[in-house]
Scaffold this motif. Structure first.
Motif, PDB file in Angstrom:
ATOM      1  N   ASN A   1       0.811  -1.219   0.000  1.00  0.00           N
ATOM      2  CA  ASN A   1       0.000   0.000   0.000  1.00  0.00           C
ATOM      3  C   ASN A   1       0.845   1.271   0.000  1.00  0.00           C
ATOM      4  O   ASN A   1       0.311   2.375  -0.121  1.00  0.00           O
ATOM      5  N   ARG A   2       2.177   1.126   0.146  1.00  0.00           N
ATOM      6  CA  ARG A   2       3.065   2.292   0.065  1.00  0.00           C
ATOM      7  C   ARG A   2       3.836   2.334  -1.250  1.00  0.00           C
ATOM      8  O   ARG A   2       4.696   3.184  -1.450  1.00  0.00           O
ATOM      9  N   MET A   3       3.519   1.383  -2.130  1.00  0.00           N
ATOM     10  CA  MET A   3       4.118   1.384  -3.462  1.00  0.00           C
ATOM     11  C   MET A   3       3.214   2.154  -4.414  1.00  0.00           C
ATOM     12  O   MET A   3       1.979   2.133  -4.278  1.00  0.00           O
ATOM     13  N   GLY A   4       3.787   2.816  -5.374  1.00  0.00           N
ATOM     14  CA  GLY A   4       3.001   3.620  -6.287  1.00  0.00           C
ATOM     15  C   GLY A   4       2.692   2.908  -7.587  1.00  0.00           C
ATOM     16  O   GLY A   4       3.337   1.925  -7.947  1.00  0.00           O
ATOM     17  N   SER A   5       1.671   3.377  -8.293  1.00  0.00           N
ATOM     18  CA  SER A   5       1.246   2.991  -9.635  1.00  0.00           C
ATOM     19  C   SER A   5       0.508   1.666  -9.677  1.00  0.00           C
ATOM     20  O   SER A   5       0.828   0.714  -8.960  1.00  0.00           O
ATOM     21  N   GLY A   6      -0.514   1.628 -10.542  1.00  0.00           N
ATOM     22  CA  GLY A   6      -1.294   0.413 -10.741  1.00  0.00           C
ATOM     23  C   GLY A   6      -0.470  -0.712 -11.312  1.00  0.00           C
ATOM     24  O   GLY A   6      -0.762  -1.893 -11.082  1.00  0.00           O
ATOM     25  N   GLU A   7       0.596  -0.370 -12.086  1.00  0.00           N
ATOM     26  CA  GLU A   7       1.449  -1.424 -12.634  1.00  0.00           C
ATOM     27  C   GLU A   7       2.071  -2.253 -11.520  1.00  0.00           C
ATOM     28  O   GLU A   7       2.112  -3.496 -11.613  1.00  0.00           O
ATOM     29  N   ASN A   8       2.551  -1.599 -10.464  1.00  0.00           N
ATOM     30  CA  ASN A   8       3.149  -2.328  -9.347  1.00  0.00           C
ATOM     31  C   ASN A   8       2.110  -3.167  -8.609  1.00  0.00           C
ATOM     32  O   ASN A   8       2.359  -4.316  -8.254  1.00  0.00           O
ATOM     33  N   TRP A   9       0.940  -2.564  -8.363  1.00  0.00           N
ATOM     34  CA  TRP A   9      -0.079  -3.304  -7.616  1.00  0.00           C
ATOM     35  C   TRP A   9      -0.494  -4.575  -8.358  1.00  0.00           C
ATOM     36  O   TRP A   9      -0.571  -5.655  -7.766  1.00  0.00           O
ATOM     37  N   ILE A  10      -0.766  -4.441  -9.675  1.00  0.00           N
ATOM     38  CA  ILE A  10      -1.155  -5.622 -10.453  1.00  0.00           C
ATOM     39  C   ILE A  10      -0.001  -6.610 -10.536  1.00  0.00           C
ATOM     40  O   ILE A  10      -0.185  -7.832 -10.361  1.00  0.00           O
ATOM     41  N   GLY A  11       1.196  -6.116 -10.783  1.00  0.00           N
ATOM     42  CA  GLY A  11       2.346  -7.003 -10.919  1.00  0.00           C
ATOM     43  C   GLY A  11       2.595  -7.823  -9.671  1.00  0.00           C
ATOM     44  O   GLY A  11       2.845  -9.036  -9.750  1.00  0.00           O
ATOM     45  N   TYR A  12       2.512  -7.181  -8.509  1.00  0.00           N
ATOM     46  CA  TYR A  12       2.757  -7.928  -7.272  1.00  0.00           C
ATOM     47  C   TYR A  12       1.623  -8.895  -6.952  1.00  0.00           C
ATOM     48  O   TYR A  12       1.852  -9.957  -6.364  1.00  0.00           O
ATOM     49  N   HIS A  13       0.403  -8.553  -7.321  1.00  0.00           N
ATOM     50  CA  HIS A  13      -0.701  -9.519  -7.187  1.00  0.00           C
ATOM     51  C   HIS A  13      -0.428 -10.747  -8.045  1.00  0.00           C
ATOM     52  O   HIS A  13      -0.577 -11.890  -7.584  1.00  0.00           O
ATOM     53  N   VAL A  14      -0.063 -10.524  -9.294  1.00  0.00           N
ATOM     54  CA  VAL A  14       0.157 -11.627 -10.225  1.00  0.00           C
ATOM     55  C   VAL A  14       1.297 -12.517  -9.754  1.00  0.00           C
ATOM     56  O   VAL A  14       1.161 -13.751  -9.671  1.00  0.00           O
ATOM     57  N   LEU A  15       2.439 -11.935  -9.421  1.00  0.00           N
ATOM     58  CA  LEU A  15       3.594 -12.762  -9.067  1.00  0.00           C
ATOM     59  C   LEU A  15       3.391 -13.486  -7.739  1.00  0.00           C
ATOM     60  O   LEU A  15       3.893 -14.604  -7.552  1.00  0.00           O
ATOM     61  N   THR A  16       2.668 -12.856  -6.800  1.00  0.00           N
ATOM     62  CA  THR A  16       2.421 -13.523  -5.508  1.00  0.00           C
ATOM     63  C   THR A  16       1.587 -14.779  -5.701  1.00  0.00           C
ATOM     64  O   THR A  16       1.908 -15.855  -5.170  1.00  0.00           O
ATOM     65  N   HIS A  17       0.514 -14.672  -6.459  1.00  0.00           N
ATOM     66  CA  HIS A  17      -0.358 -15.834  -6.642  1.00  0.00           C
ATOM     67  C   HIS A  17       0.295 -16.899  -7.519  1.00  0.00           C
ATOM     68  O   HIS A  17       0.089 -18.107  -7.285  1.00  0.00           O
ATOM     69  N   LEU A  18       1.089 -16.485  -8.502  1.00  0.00           N
ATOM     70  CA  LEU A  18       1.821 -17.479  -9.290  1.00  0.00           C
ATOM     71  C   LEU A  18       2.829 -18.224  -8.427  1.00  0.00           C
ATOM     72  O   LEU A  18       2.977 -19.450  -8.538  1.00  0.00           O
ATOM     73  N   ALA A  19       3.520 -17.497  -7.540  1.00  0.00           N
ATOM     74  CA  ALA A  19       4.492 -18.146  -6.659  1.00  0.00           C
ATOM     75  C   ALA A  19       3.800 -19.096  -5.687  1.00  0.00           C
ATOM     76  O   ALA A  19       4.303 -20.197  -5.406  1.00  0.00           O
ATOM     77  N   LEU A  20       2.636 -18.688  -5.155  1.00  0.00           N
ATOM     78  CA  LEU A  20       1.896 -19.568  -4.246  1.00  0.00           C
ATOM     79  C   LEU A  20       1.447 -20.838  -4.952  1.00  0.00           C
ATOM     80  O   LEU A  20       1.597 -21.952  -4.417  1.00  0.00           O
ATOM     81  N   HIS A  21       0.905 -20.723  -6.159  1.00  0.00           N
ATOM     82  CA  HIS A  21       0.430 -21.913  -6.862  1.00  0.00           C
ATOM     83  C   HIS A  21       1.595 -22.779  -7.347  1.00  0.00           C
ATOM     84  O   HIS A  21       1.441 -24.006  -7.466  1.00  0.00           O
ATOM     85  N   HIS A  22       2.720 -22.168  -7.602  1.00  0.00           N
ATOM     86  CA  HIS A  22       3.914 -22.967  -7.895  1.00  0.00           C
ATOM     87  C   HIS A  22       4.245 -23.840  -6.690  1.00  0.00           C
ATOM     88  O   HIS A  22       4.584 -25.028  -6.827  1.00  0.00           O
ATOM     89  N   TRP A  23       4.127 -23.254  -5.500  1.00  0.00           N
ATOM     90  CA  TRP A  23       4.375 -24.024  -4.272  1.00  0.00           C
ATOM     91  C   TRP A  23       3.305 -25.093  -4.073  1.00  0.00           C
ATOM     92  O   TRP A  23       3.630 -26.243  -3.728  1.00  0.00           O
TER      93      TRP A  23
END
Length: 646
Positions: free
Chosen positions: A525-547
């Motif tokens: 919530n302290r990171m700027g821009s929608g690109e970062n918010w979407i990117g971190y959502h995507v990579l977090t869930h991909l990493a979780l499902h990889h696990w």
């Protein structure tokens, strides 16, 4: 492995079907213009997987679709789930249909009917996903234990359009009440930090702790008994004297003598000297007899009153007639010798005018004389009747008195028998308590080894606590999150996100993504821009499902992203999906995002589906191969023919 989605089927009110088929692994893309129903697919899936309310938006789908259907597969097992559309303005429908087994086509519209409930559906999907019995026990707070189900697992499988671009919420439905805490409570199980063996050991620990509490309670009870045993001993001696099983003159302070006396008391005969048989039958018989006698007496009294009344009326009538005849006779006014109507019946003189028939008068007087004779003749019989009734009344009265006395004796005998029975019951009660007390005094072999048993039980509890300790579970969670963090950091570099060169990790306590930088941790919530918010959502869930897939965890093997390119390619910029109108940076960001999703889904391998709904259409081979359907022009989720039909 857990289950994946084979297809989605919708039914029109006319019985027509529209099926959307997915590849069983890898990237699946549905691209197209806005307002074609892409975002509604997430709501349809969520609803068919047991969500209590239908969140499909009002509009074409609600108006023209009667049932939603989803076909899922787990290994060789196939399950078709259909739920009725609650209609416009409806919240939910109780109609749920389930079909098991692989078929060439979805069920026909007439076959759809309710054959299960929402609760049963959730239980079935929980087992179908491979979720075994589990339980999270909070160490603090007042909330109770929580068992993870398919509904908890699905929070890790969806990223809707308004969720994937959120800076505050990382998981599906994280903004709903209670759900953030439920995610924190269940994700250790889904990560594998607490597995099936952990719950078996937890159950063993519960049994061991209960056994230890029993032994310690036994020791406390024995300790308490030793302090008040003399008081209890004296109390039981007094009770024994009261009910007569101990001699009234017994008096001793010697402990062994008192115990021996109590031992003799429990061997005493508790029966009373003589207990009469139950007299209730005799009492009932006497009461019936007394009732009958009283009825007979009442009848005799009624007959006596009637006889006396009749006799009294007869005597009054006789006295009146006799008195009248005596008056006539005394005055010689009536002789009864007149023979014709010309003669006076009183003085026998000749009458100038005829009089009523003398014969009639004489006849009436004759009848009166006859009646008087009859009355006089009946009087002795009535008197005799009165004598008989009085005698009978006297006999019945005597019988009633005898019956009342016999009944009183029976009542007395019954009360005495009951008192004797009560005395026997009280003796038995006192003897039973004395017997239990003496058993407590006698040390058993088990009690003599009680201290050793408690020590062994403590060692068993301590050993199991080490296996299922919260600290050990916490360490495993930290270890797993570190491994997941490695994958997240790798993905962040590929996307060239802000702070992507730092270590990126998942913070389960706050349910957010944190980048550890040299200046300190930076949450999402302290990171700027929608690109970062979407990117971190995507990579977090991909990493979780990889696990999840690498550890074969019971989380559904699909992940749904809705409009991941929205930060760079909003709906209003849509030009048939082409990226040409975008700036170079935006085109590169969209390309990198989809390329990461493609590579990650291929890396995760079989058993995983990445389903993406978006406007963009990249003109590269791997993107073209991943397209399931493209909805442009008149093509959409709901066929145009359904809308045009009346």
């Amino acid at each position: 492995m857990s289950f994946i989605i084979r297809s989605i089927t919708i039914y029109s009110y006319a019985g027509e079907t529209r099926t959307l088929t997915f590849r069983t692994h890898g990237l699946n893309i549905i691209t197209g213009r806005a307002k074609t129903g892409k975002s509604s697919i997430s709501d349809i899936l969520d609803y068919c997987f047991g969500r209590s309310e239908c969140y499909v938006a009002e509009g074409v789908i609600r108006q023209h679709v009667s049932w939603f259907g989803v076909e899922v597969q787990n290994g060789d097992g196939v399950l078709f789930i259909a739920r009725r559309n609650p209609g416009q303005s409806g919240n939910t429908s109780p109609d749920i249909y389930i079909r098991r087994g692989a078929y060439d086509a979805p069920p026909l519209y007439p076959d759809l009917h309710k054959n299960t409930t929402e609760e049963a559906l959730i239980r079935l999907l929980t087992r179908f996903a491979g979720i075994s019995e589990n339980e999270n026990r909070p160490l603090t707070g007042t909330r109770g234990p929580l068992q993870a189900t398919i509904r908890h697992a699905l929070w890790l499988c969806f990223q809707k359009q308004d969720e994937i671009a959120s800076r505050e919420r990382l998981f599906h439905r994280q903004g709903d009440q209670f759900i953030p805490q439920h995610i924190k409570d269940t994700i250790p199980y889904f990560l594998g930090a607490v597995n099936e063996e952990h719950f078996l050991r937890q159950n063993e620990l519960d049994v061991a702790r209960a056994h230890l509490r029993q032994l310690e309670s036994r020791r406390v009870a024995l300790s308490r008994n030793s302090t008040n045993v003399l008081q209890r001993l004296r109390r039981f001696l007094l009770d024994g004297k009261r009910v007569g099983v101990i001699d009234q003159h017994f008096d001793s302070d010697d402990f062994d003598v008192c115990v021996q006396t109590l031992g003799n008391a429990i061997k005493a005969d508790i029966q009373a000297p003589a207990i009469h048989s139950d007299s209730s039958e005799q009492i009932s018989r006497l009461e019936d007899e007394l009732y009958t006698l009283r009825q007979q007496l009442s009848n005799v009294q009624s007959d006596t009153r009637a006889t006396r009344l009749f006799l009294g009326e007869q005597n009054a009538y006789t006295r009146e007639v006799v008195e009248q005849r005596a008056r006539l006779s005394s005055l010689h006014l009536f002789t009864g010798k007149a023979q014709s109507i010309e003669e006076c019946p009183l003085c026998e003189s000749q009458l100038e005018a005829p009089t009523p028939s003398v014969e009639d008068i004489n006849s009436s007087l004759a009848v009166l004389d006859k009646q008087l004779q009859t009355v006089v003749a009946e009087s002795p019989h009535l008197q005799q009747r009165l004598d008989v009734l009085n005698k009978k009344k006297s006999e019945i009265g005597t019988a009633i008195v005898d019956a009342q006395r016999a009944l009183e004796r029976a009542y007395t005998e019954d009360a005495r028998a009951k008192a004797q029975r009560d005395q026997v019951i009280e003796r038995a009660r006192v003897v039973g308590r004395i017997s239990a007390f003496l058993e407590e005094l006698a040390p058993s072999e088990e009690d003599s080894d009680l201290d050793n048993q408690i020590e062994r039980a403590k060692h068993s509890v301590e050993a199991l606590e080490e296996v299922v300790s919260a600290e050990d579970v916490g360490q495993r969670i930290d270890t797993f999150l570190n491994l997941i963090s490695d994958k997240m950091s790798y993905y962040a570099k590929q996307l060239e996100l802000e702070h992507g060169g730092s270590r990126v990790r998942l913070d389960l306590k706050k349910l957010t993504v944190v980048a550890d930088t040299v200046t300190g941790p930076i949450p999402l919530n302290r990171m700027g821009s929608g690109e970062n918010w979407i990117g971190y959502h995507v990579l977090t869930h991909l990493a979780l499902h990889h696990w999840f897939r690498s550890r074969n965890r019971p989380v559904p093997g699909f992940l749904v992203f809705d409009q991941p390119s929205q930060a760079h390619y909003p709906p209003e910029a849509d030009q048939e999906g082409r990226l040409d109108p975008l700036e170079d940076d935006d085109r590169r960001a969209v390309h990198n995002l989809f390329e990461l999703m493609h590579e990650a889904s291929e890396d995760i391998g079989d058993g995983f589906q990445l389903i993406v709904f978006d406007h963009a259409h990249l003109e590269v081979d791997w993107f073209e191969d991943a397209i399931v359907e493209e909805w442009r022009g008149a093509k959409a989720l709901v066929p145009a023919s359904w809308i045009e039909s009346p």
